[in-house]
Design an enzyme around this catalytic site. Sequence first.
Site, PDB file in Angstrom:
ATOM      1  N   GLY A 110       0.826  -1.202   0.000  1.00  0.00           N
ATOM      2  CA  GLY A 110       0.000   0.000   0.000  1.00  0.00           C
ATOM      3  C   GLY A 110       0.860   1.251   0.000  1.00  0.00           C
ATOM      4  O   GLY A 110       2.093   1.170  -0.050  1.00  0.00           O
ATOM      5  N   LYS A 165       4.673  -0.069  -9.495  1.00  0.00           N
ATOM      6  CA  LYS A 165       4.664   1.374  -9.291  1.00  0.00           C
ATOM      7  C   LYS A 165       6.071   1.920  -9.039  1.00  0.00           C
ATOM      8  O   LYS A 165       6.338   3.097  -9.248  1.00  0.00           O
ATOM      9  CB  LYS A 165       3.707   1.766  -8.161  1.00  0.00           C
ATOM     10  N   SER A 228      10.620   8.467  -1.043  1.00  0.00           N
ATOM     11  CA  SER A 228      10.668   7.248  -1.844  1.00  0.00           C
ATOM     12  C   SER A 228      12.059   7.060  -2.452  1.00  0.00           C
ATOM     13  O   SER A 228      12.578   7.942  -3.136  1.00  0.00           O
ATOM     14  CB  SER A 228       9.631   7.310  -2.970  1.00  0.00           C
ATOM     15  N   ASN A 230      12.890   5.013  -4.872  1.00  0.00           N
ATOM     16  CA  ASN A 230      12.801   4.921  -6.330  1.00  0.00           C
ATOM     17  C   ASN A 230      12.629   6.301  -6.959  1.00  0.00           C
ATOM     18  O   ASN A 230      13.222   6.604  -7.996  1.00  0.00           O
ATOM     19  CB  ASN A 230      11.652   3.993  -6.708  1.00  0.00           C
ATOM     20  N   GLU A 255      14.027  -0.977  -5.162  1.00  0.00           N
ATOM     21  CA  GLU A 255      13.643  -2.207  -5.856  1.00  0.00           C
ATOM     22  C   GLU A 255      13.244  -1.956  -7.307  1.00  0.00           C
ATOM     23  O   GLU A 255      13.272  -2.870  -8.130  1.00  0.00           O
ATOM     24  CB  GLU A 255      12.495  -2.904  -5.115  1.00  0.00           C
TER      25      GLU A 255
END
Length: 305
Positions: A110, A165, A228, A230, A255
Amino acid sequence: MAQTTLAILGAGVWGRTLGELAASNGHRVKFWSRSGGESLQAVVSCADILLSAVSMKGVRQMVEQVRGWPLPERAIIVTATKGLDPETTLTPSQIWQEVFPDRPVVVLAGPNLSKEIQKGLPAATVVASKNVAAAQRVQALFSNSRFRVYANQDPLGVELGGTLKNVMAIAAGTCDGLGLGTNAKAALLTRGLAEIIRIGTHWGAQAETFYGLSGLGDILATCNSPLSRNYQVGYQLATGGKLPEILANLEGTAEGVNTTEVLIQAAKAQGIYVPIACEVYRLLKGEITPGEAVTELMLRESKPE
């Protein structure tokens, strides 16, 4: 819910955060990590719920280690890892289920930025399993007034939403790093969601799952926050950083870098159209600059929405 023993494999930020949530609800929490003092056998053997929060590259090795020790009879396996296996393209839950076919496996994913949850800020997540009772047990384990947990019966969709995502978060960070504005980012994320749904449904997930917390919700959080990892990869690439140095300085694993590579291999083999992921892949490989990636996306052949 009666007091439960939660055993967490992996003592990184996310694993610690989940452990704190369960402990705040009065449950016993035990951690295992390579640098910890307790043996894996001791931690696994007492688990009512076994939660894996290791990075994607460590999932298969962890599964093989755990299979050597007997789990308690009613123990549930939960995976909170987001990624794809480079060798098989399997998701973490599929790897666990392959080795433990008779055990309920629950996916947790989530819009969950660990540092915000640690501050006690409100958040929500999804736990998904084909075994409804198992998902409900995990739901009760973590639910509190600051962390709302929803149950779902499409574990593949929930897992892919949280995994794919991360590829879009790299693109979003690049967009912001280039200063392309709100219009460009809105277009990117909207088409990114369409791309995720295209991939997910091709692999057997339900389209509606991606409009929920682990799909659209996770996109909104991960693609808009400097917290985040990423997003930071894309942002720093767009502002002149080099990938090896960016990854070396991150707090944890981005990741999305591995996921992008595995996704492109699978998409090529299966004929799935993934234009955004393709440009992210080329950017990560150093084949194009951030600006060239934008140009490639904007100059694609016109088509209906």
